[in-house]
Scaffold this motif. Structure first.
Motif, PDB file in Angstrom:
ATOM      1  N   ASP A 259       0.861  -1.169   0.000  1.00 27.38           N
ATOM      2  CA  ASP A 259       0.000   0.000   0.000  1.00 27.38           C
ATOM      3  C   ASP A 259       0.904   1.229   0.000  1.00 27.38           C
ATOM      4  O   ASP A 259       2.134   1.113   0.025  1.00 27.38           O
ATOM      5  N   LEU A 260       0.307   2.378  -0.034  1.00 24.83           N
ATOM      6  CA  LEU A 260       1.084   3.613  -0.103  1.00 24.83           C
ATOM      7  C   LEU A 260       1.994   3.760   1.107  1.00 24.83           C
ATOM      8  O   LEU A 260       3.146   4.195   0.985  1.00 24.83           O
ATOM      9  N   GLU A 261       1.521   3.364   2.275  1.00 28.12           N
ATOM     10  CA  GLU A 261       2.335   3.503   3.496  1.00 28.12           C
ATOM     11  C   GLU A 261       3.592   2.641   3.427  1.00 28.12           C
ATOM     12  O   GLU A 261       4.677   3.080   3.804  1.00 28.12           O
ATOM     13  N   THR A 262       3.441   1.403   2.898  1.00 32.46           N
ATOM     14  CA  THR A 262       4.609   0.524   2.761  1.00 32.46           C
ATOM     15  C   THR A 262       5.622   1.106   1.784  1.00 32.46           C
ATOM     16  O   THR A 262       6.835   1.072   2.013  1.00 32.46           O
ATOM     17  N   ALA A 263       5.112   1.649   0.679  1.00 30.82           N
ATOM     18  CA  ALA A 263       6.011   2.248  -0.312  1.00 30.82           C
ATOM     19  C   ALA A 263       6.779   3.421   0.280  1.00 30.82           C
ATOM     20  O   ALA A 263       7.989   3.568   0.062  1.00 30.82           O
ATOM     21  N   ILE A 264       6.080   4.243   1.054  1.00 26.56           N
ATOM     22  CA  ILE A 264       6.739   5.388   1.687  1.00 26.56           C
ATOM     23  C   ILE A 264       7.780   4.919   2.692  1.00 26.56           C
ATOM     24  O   ILE A 264       8.901   5.447   2.747  1.00 26.56           O
ATOM     25  N   GLU A 265       7.438   3.895   3.484  1.00 30.59           N
ATOM     26  CA  GLU A 265       8.399   3.350   4.450  1.00 30.59           C
ATOM     27  C   GLU A 265       9.635   2.808   3.752  1.00 30.59           C
ATOM     28  O   GLU A 265      10.761   2.966   4.233  1.00 30.59           O
ATOM     29  N   ALA A 266       9.415   2.137   2.622  1.00 33.91           N
ATOM     30  CA  ALA A 266      10.545   1.568   1.874  1.00 33.91           C
ATOM     31  C   ALA A 266      11.503   2.653   1.411  1.00 33.91           C
ATOM     32  O   ALA A 266      12.731   2.531   1.544  1.00 33.91           O
ATOM     33  N   LEU A 267      10.964   3.719   0.880  1.00 37.74           N
ATOM     34  CA  LEU A 267      11.810   4.811   0.403  1.00 37.74           C
ATOM     35  C   LEU A 267      12.518   5.497   1.563  1.00 37.74           C
ATOM     36  O   LEU A 267      13.682   5.883   1.458  1.00 37.74           O
ATOM     37  N   ARG A 268      11.816   5.657   2.690  1.00 36.84           N
ATOM     38  CA  ARG A 268      12.451   6.249   3.867  1.00 36.84           C
ATOM     39  C   ARG A 268      13.566   5.359   4.411  1.00 36.84           C
ATOM     40  O   ARG A 268      14.558   5.855   4.943  1.00 36.84           O
ATOM     41  N   ALA A 269      13.376   4.047   4.279  1.00 41.78           N
ATOM     42  CA  ALA A 269      14.389   3.107   4.782  1.00 41.78           C
ATOM     43  C   ALA A 269      15.608   3.049   3.877  1.00 41.78           C
ATOM     44  O   ALA A 269      16.639   2.481   4.252  1.00 41.78           O
ATOM     45  N   GLY A 270      15.487   3.611   2.684  1.00 45.89           N
ATOM     46  CA  GLY A 270      16.641   3.654   1.784  1.00 45.89           C
ATOM     47  C   GLY A 270      16.520   2.781   0.557  1.00 45.89           C
ATOM     48  O   GLY A 270      17.519   2.534  -0.127  1.00 45.89           O
ATOM     49  N   ALA A 271      15.308   2.285   0.254  1.00 46.53           N
ATOM     50  CA  ALA A 271      15.128   1.524  -0.985  1.00 46.53           C
ATOM     51  C   ALA A 271      15.271   2.464  -2.176  1.00 46.53           C
ATOM     52  O   ALA A 271      14.743   3.575  -2.173  1.00 46.53           O
ATOM     53  N   ALA A 272      15.981   2.009  -3.199  1.00 48.22           N
ATOM     54  CA  ALA A 272      16.159   2.835  -4.393  1.00 48.22           C
ATOM     55  C   ALA A 272      14.948   2.769  -5.305  1.00 48.22           C
ATOM     56  O   ALA A 272      14.678   3.704  -6.058  1.00 48.22           O
ATOM     57  N   ASP A 273      14.213   1.655  -5.231  1.00 48.64           N
ATOM     58  CA  ASP A 273      13.021   1.509  -6.058  1.00 48.64           C
ATOM     59  C   ASP A 273      12.073   0.527  -5.378  1.00 48.64           C
ATOM     60  O   ASP A 273      12.466  -0.225  -4.471  1.00 48.64           O
ATOM     61  N   PHE A 274      10.811   0.528  -5.816  1.00 47.78           N
ATOM     62  CA  PHE A 274       9.763  -0.285  -5.210  1.00 47.78           C
ATOM     63  C   PHE A 274       8.944  -0.859  -6.353  1.00 47.78           C
ATOM     64  O   PHE A 274       8.345  -0.114  -7.136  1.00 47.78           O
ATOM     65  N   VAL A 275       8.943  -2.211  -6.499  1.00 47.84           N
ATOM     66  CA  VAL A 275       8.294  -2.853  -7.639  1.00 47.84           C
ATOM     67  C   VAL A 275       7.243  -3.840  -7.134  1.00 47.84           C
ATOM     68  O   VAL A 275       7.522  -4.666  -6.260  1.00 47.84           O
ATOM     69  N   LEU A 276       6.050  -3.740  -7.694  1.00 46.48           N
ATOM     70  CA  LEU A 276       4.941  -4.608  -7.288  1.00 46.48           C
ATOM     71  C   LEU A 276       4.928  -5.908  -8.091  1.00 46.48           C
ATOM     72  O   LEU A 276       5.090  -5.899  -9.312  1.00 46.48           O
ATOM     73  N   LYS A 277       4.729  -7.031  -7.395  1.00 43.73           N
ATOM     74  CA  LYS A 277       4.503  -8.312  -8.061  1.00 43.73           C
ATOM     75  C   LYS A 277       3.021  -8.408  -8.449  1.00 43.73           C
ATOM     76  O   LYS A 277       2.166  -7.895  -7.717  1.00 43.73           O
ATOM     77  N   PRO A 278       2.712  -9.104  -9.527  1.00 42.90           N
ATOM     78  CA  PRO A 278       3.641  -9.666 -10.521  1.00 42.90           C
ATOM     79  C   PRO A 278       4.146  -8.567 -11.449  1.00 42.90           C
ATOM     80  O   PRO A 278       3.427  -7.602 -11.720  1.00 42.90           O
ATOM     81  N   PHE A 279       5.357  -8.715 -11.911  1.00 40.75           N
ATOM     82  CA  PHE A 279       5.911  -7.708 -12.819  1.00 40.75           C
ATOM     83  C   PHE A 279       6.449  -8.385 -14.071  1.00 40.75           C
ATOM     84  O   PHE A 279       6.791  -9.569 -14.074  1.00 40.75           O
ATOM     85  N   ARG A 280       6.517  -7.628 -15.122  1.00 38.16           N
ATOM     86  CA  ARG A 280       7.069  -8.125 -16.373  1.00 38.16           C
ATOM     87  C   ARG A 280       8.591  -7.994 -16.367  1.00 38.16           C
ATOM     88  O   ARG A 280       9.157  -7.209 -15.607  1.00 38.16           O
ATOM     89  N   THR A 281       9.218  -8.743 -17.263  1.00 37.79           N
ATOM     90  CA  THR A 281      10.681  -8.698 -17.381  1.00 37.79           C
ATOM     91  C   THR A 281      11.169  -7.266 -17.601  1.00 37.79           C
ATOM     92  O   THR A 281      12.129  -6.802 -16.973  1.00 37.79           O
ATOM     93  N   LYS A 282      10.466  -6.546 -18.494  1.00 39.64           N
ATOM     94  CA  LYS A 282      10.889  -5.183 -18.817  1.00 39.64           C
ATOM     95  C   LYS A 282      10.812  -4.273 -17.603  1.00 39.64           C
ATOM     96  O   LYS A 282      11.661  -3.386 -17.420  1.00 39.64           O
ATOM     97  N   GLN A 283       9.820  -4.498 -16.725  1.00 40.62           N
ATOM     98  CA  GLN A 283       9.677  -3.645 -15.542  1.00 40.62           C
ATOM     99  C   GLN A 283      10.874  -3.772 -14.616  1.00 40.62           C
ATOM    100  O   GLN A 283      11.438  -2.775 -14.159  1.00 40.62           O
TER     101      GLN A 283
END
Length: 456
Positions: A104-128
């Motif tokens: 959810d949006l809160e998890t994505a924000i936490e990830a970026l605050r924790a220092g994640a460079a990017d946040f990708v949702l499953k399932p994702f395509r090879t190109k993503q």
């Protein structure tokens, strides 16, 4: 047990110059996702490792360097987000992509605050995922390149940047041969010689002829960094490691990753840091200040000194074990006074370089002037010769700055030399202050202020 794939030829996807050189760690408890990422990244990357939990991942990261970690968030035990926060606290500064099927949006924000460079949702395509990886690697490369460029721009204009191993003497020919031999090897090198003899030039030549030439060359003057902060400068620090450490910061070893770290004036390294540098050389790991774990690094070290290191060891000011560890391959640069046949080639090179930098035509170096330059003992070596050429260009006549007139030229104050040069460039620009400021590399406001001070 980890799943590993080494790079093979082939594969499609977005072209990225850093991908074929990248080492990637996949941490996901789903075997299907691990297999998919290994198959996808294996043909495109230098090395890919895949494990099912953070314990196995930590063991791998303690043993080898990874440019990028692809981390699943929802796993048994602690979450990827919790482990990412721990990694950042321990001084792991490299890129991390967080992947998850439940977000959810809160998890994505936490990830970026924790220092994640990017946040990708499953399932994702090879190109993503390939696009996310490319963005991360490009950003990391740009950060390193910007850092190295800022250091280069902040260096003294009278330094060694832009020089090469120029000369016609047997001594310089022998040095070129030694550099060519040592460049291809990962061996630590020690460069000795008087101040201004060209130690950084030689170190850069070792780097540029090596397999690491496309990675950073990071020069460090150990004498120019205060003893109380040099450990943090070299190894980095984590947030709260000491008073004023409001955030984590990468060290110079981090920026030199994959390339070369040049430690000039190594004899000035504080004793407390000498033992830590020895450990880095032996274990290939650094510990950021305040961190609990060591980070693997892949850096070639080149050291230089104008001191007698053996004498420093004898009186107890330099560790003997570090000295022997550094002195694996030594290159000694003889002073310029011992190789007068190199004065002419160096003088012509400096004339070409500096005239282009200053935006003024080069001055001819006549036979008379060259004889005087070759007869002068050059106590400041190539650096003094460079300064003499620059002074000649500033004064507008070589006769005023050749070896017989060096003393006279030095009686000019820096302010006088600056004034003559700036007015000369202004005149060459036809009085156009905006153009003159551009050629001088200063702001229009600075030039206006100077002109007002000189009543121009």
């Amino acid at each position: 047990m980890s799943e590993r794939v080494a790079r093979t030829e082939g594969g499609d996807g977005p072209p990225d110059p850093w991908l074929p050189q990248a080492t990637v760690l996949v941490v996901d408890d789903e075997p299907g996702m691990r297999n998919f990422l290994v198959r996808t990244l294996g043909p495109r990357c230098l090395r890919v490792e895949a494990v099912g939990d953070t314990v196995a991942a930590a063991r791998l990261m303690d043993a080898q360097h990874f440019d990028l970690v692809i981390l699943d968030n929802v796993m048994s035990g602690r979450t990827g987000l919790e482990w990412l926060q721990e990694l950042r606290r321990d001084g792991f500064f490299n890129e991390v992509i967080l992947i998850t099927a439940f977000a959810d949006l809160e998890t994505a924000i936490e990830a970026l605050r924790a220092g994640a460079a990017d946040f990708v949702l499953k399932p994702f395509r090879t190109k993503q995922i390939l696009n996310a990886i490319a963005r991360c690697l490009d950003r990391a490369a740009l950060r390193r390149e910007n850092f190295v460029l800022k250091r280069a721009l902040g260096a003294s204009p009278q330094g060694d940047a832009g020089e090469r191993l120029i000369g016609a003497s047997p001594q310089i020919a022998r040095i070129r041969e030694m550099v060519a031999r040592a460049a291809a090897l990962p061996t630590t090198a020690l460069i000795t010689g008087e101040s201004g003899a060209g130690k950084e030039v030689t170190a850069r030549a070792l780097h540029e002829l090596s397999p690491r030439a496309d990675k950073p060359f990071v020069p460090v003057n150990c004498a120019a960094i205060a003893a109380e902060i040099i450990e943090s400068e070299l190894f980095g620090h984590v947030k709260g490691a000491f008073t004023g450490a409001a955030s984590s910061r990468e060290g110079l070893f981090f920026y030199a990753q994959g390339g070369t770290l040049f430690l000039d004036e190594i004899a000035e390294l504080p004793p407390s840091l000498q033992s830590k540098l020895l450990r880095v050389l032996e274990d290939k790991k650094v510990r950021p200040v305040g961190a609990d774990r060591e980070i693997p690094v892949d850096v070639r070290l080149i050291a230089a000194t104008n001191s007698d290191l053996a004498g420093e060891v004898a009186v107890g000011r330099f560790r003997a074990d570090l000295y022997y560890r550094l002195d694996v391959f030594r290159i000694h640069l003889p002073p310029l006074r011992d190789r007068p046949e190199d004065v002419g080639p160096l003088a012509h090179m400096f004339m070409e370089q500096i005239s282009a930098q200053l935006g003024v035509p080069p001055l001819p170096i006549g036979a008379d002037s060259l004889r005087r330059l070759e007869a002068y003992p050059w106590p400041g070596n190539a650096r003094e010769l460079r300064n003499t050429i620059e002074r000649a260009l500033i004064l507008g006549g070589f006769a005023e700055a050749d070896a017989d007139a060096v003393g006279e030229a030095r009686t000019d104050s820096l302010a006088d030399i600056e004034k003559r040069h700036m007015l000369r460039v202004l005149a060459a620009a036809g009085g156009n202050r905006a153009e003159a400021a551009r050629r001088l590399g200063v702001s229009r406001k600075t030039l206006d202020r100077k002109c007002a001070d000189w009543n121009v």
